[in-house]
Design a protein around this motif. Sequence first.
Motif, PDB file in Angstrom:
ATOM      1  N   GLY A  70       0.822  -1.207   0.000  1.00 10.42           N
ATOM      2  CA  GLY A  70       0.000   0.000   0.000  1.00 10.42           C
ATOM      3  C   GLY A  70       0.857   1.258   0.000  1.00 10.42           C
ATOM      4  O   GLY A  70       1.958   1.276   0.561  1.00 10.42           O
ATOM      5  N   HIS A  71       0.354   2.281  -0.676  1.00  6.64           N
ATOM      6  CA  HIS A  71       1.051   3.562  -0.685  1.00  6.64           C
ATOM      7  C   HIS A  71       0.056   4.698  -0.458  1.00  6.64           C
ATOM      8  O   HIS A  71      -1.079   4.649  -0.964  1.00  6.64           O
ATOM      9  CB  HIS A  71       1.749   3.819  -2.023  1.00  6.64           C
ATOM     10  CG  HIS A  71       2.808   2.816  -2.381  1.00  6.64           C
ATOM     11  ND1 HIS A  71       3.808   2.438  -1.518  1.00  6.64           N
ATOM     12  CD2 HIS A  71       3.023   2.118  -3.532  1.00  6.64           C
ATOM     13  CE1 HIS A  71       4.608   1.564  -2.127  1.00  6.64           C
ATOM     14  NE2 HIS A  71       4.138   1.344  -3.343  1.00  6.64           N
ATOM     15  N   CYS A 137       5.349   7.953   2.510  1.00  7.42           N
ATOM     16  CA  CYS A 137       4.301   6.934   2.584  1.00  7.42           C
ATOM     17  C   CYS A 137       4.310   6.386   4.001  1.00  7.42           C
ATOM     18  O   CYS A 137       5.362   6.027   4.527  1.00  7.42           O
ATOM     19  CB  CYS A 137       4.590   5.819   1.576  1.00  7.42           C
ATOM     20  SG  CYS A 137       3.461   4.417   1.733  1.00  7.42           S
ATOM     21  N   PHE A 139       2.843   3.632   5.116  1.00  9.95           N
ATOM     22  CA  PHE A 139       2.757   2.161   5.209  1.00  9.95           C
ATOM     23  C   PHE A 139       3.983   1.683   6.010  1.00  9.95           C
ATOM     24  O   PHE A 139       5.096   2.182   5.798  1.00  9.95           O
ATOM     25  CB  PHE A 139       2.763   1.558   3.800  1.00  9.95           C
ATOM     26  CG  PHE A 139       2.430   0.088   3.741  1.00  9.95           C
ATOM     27  CD1 PHE A 139       1.139  -0.340   3.474  1.00  9.95           C
ATOM     28  CD2 PHE A 139       3.416  -0.867   3.967  1.00  9.95           C
ATOM     29  CE1 PHE A 139       0.834  -1.698   3.418  1.00  9.95           C
ATOM     30  CE2 PHE A 139       3.124  -2.229   3.919  1.00  9.95           C
ATOM     31  CZ  PHE A 139       1.826  -2.648   3.641  1.00  9.95           C
ATOM     32  N   HIS A 142       7.882   1.921   5.052  1.00 11.79           N
ATOM     33  CA  HIS A 142       8.110   2.657   3.807  1.00 11.79           C
ATOM     34  C   HIS A 142       8.680   4.067   4.018  1.00 11.79           C
ATOM     35  O   HIS A 142       9.375   4.590   3.141  1.00 11.79           O
ATOM     36  CB  HIS A 142       6.802   2.778   3.000  1.00 11.79           C
ATOM     37  CG  HIS A 142       6.317   1.480   2.440  1.00 11.79           C
ATOM     38  ND1 HIS A 142       5.367   1.399   1.447  1.00 11.79           N
ATOM     39  CD2 HIS A 142       6.643   0.201   2.735  1.00 11.79           C
ATOM     40  CE1 HIS A 142       5.137   0.117   1.144  1.00 11.79           C
ATOM     41  NE2 HIS A 142       5.894  -0.625   1.933  1.00 11.79           N
ATOM     42  N   MET A 146      10.767   5.895   1.260  1.00 14.06           N
ATOM     43  CA  MET A 146       9.759   6.389   0.320  1.00 14.06           C
ATOM     44  C   MET A 146       9.367   7.798   0.744  1.00 14.06           C
ATOM     45  O   MET A 146       8.368   8.004   1.442  1.00 14.06           O
ATOM     46  CB  MET A 146       8.558   5.437   0.382  1.00 14.06           C
ATOM     47  CG  MET A 146       7.693   5.475  -0.840  1.00 14.06           C
ATOM     48  SD  MET A 146       6.468   4.179  -0.783  1.00 14.06           S
ATOM     49  CE  MET A 146       5.605   4.611  -2.284  1.00 14.06           C
TER      50      MET A 146
END
Length: 157
Positions: A70-71, A137, A139, A142, A146
């Motif tokens: 998921g992002h 992100c 998640f 992440h 990210m």
Amino acid sequence: MTSPQWLGVALLSGAGWVFTAHAAAAECGVTVETGDNLKFDEEVITVDPSCKEFKVTLVHNGKLPENVMGHNWVLSAAGDVAAIAADGMKAGLQNEYLKPDEARVIAHTELIGGGEETSVSFATDKLEATEEYVFFCSFPGHSTVMRGTLALRKDQG
Ligand code: CO
């Protein structure tokens, strides 16, 4: 000496200037693409100060579902990222990995999986011109890789 010829040149260059100014109008939004990896394709986002609202469209080009890969796109002050991510992990998938009513978040999209797209618009008056913000992100696992930066400034390119 205002001969008709000179007047024509002045009018033409005037029209050219107006057209150029219009073409350079700020774009008040950006599309950020991601996939089945921990990477946003944009790492530096510049918000033009003339934008009253800014829209971020998040596109997940992968195939994995949101519970696996998921992002989301979450914006906050740089110093708040770690705490928001930690609280988001505790909040779990049912809360899309963000603490409900998380006050430290400036703007965020929903959590999406592969093949999905979402967007968020936020008022730019929430941003200080002197601050460099971080988007990431939330998640689990992440946020450390990210992520990117967002700042309010005139785009030089
Ligand atoms: Co993610």
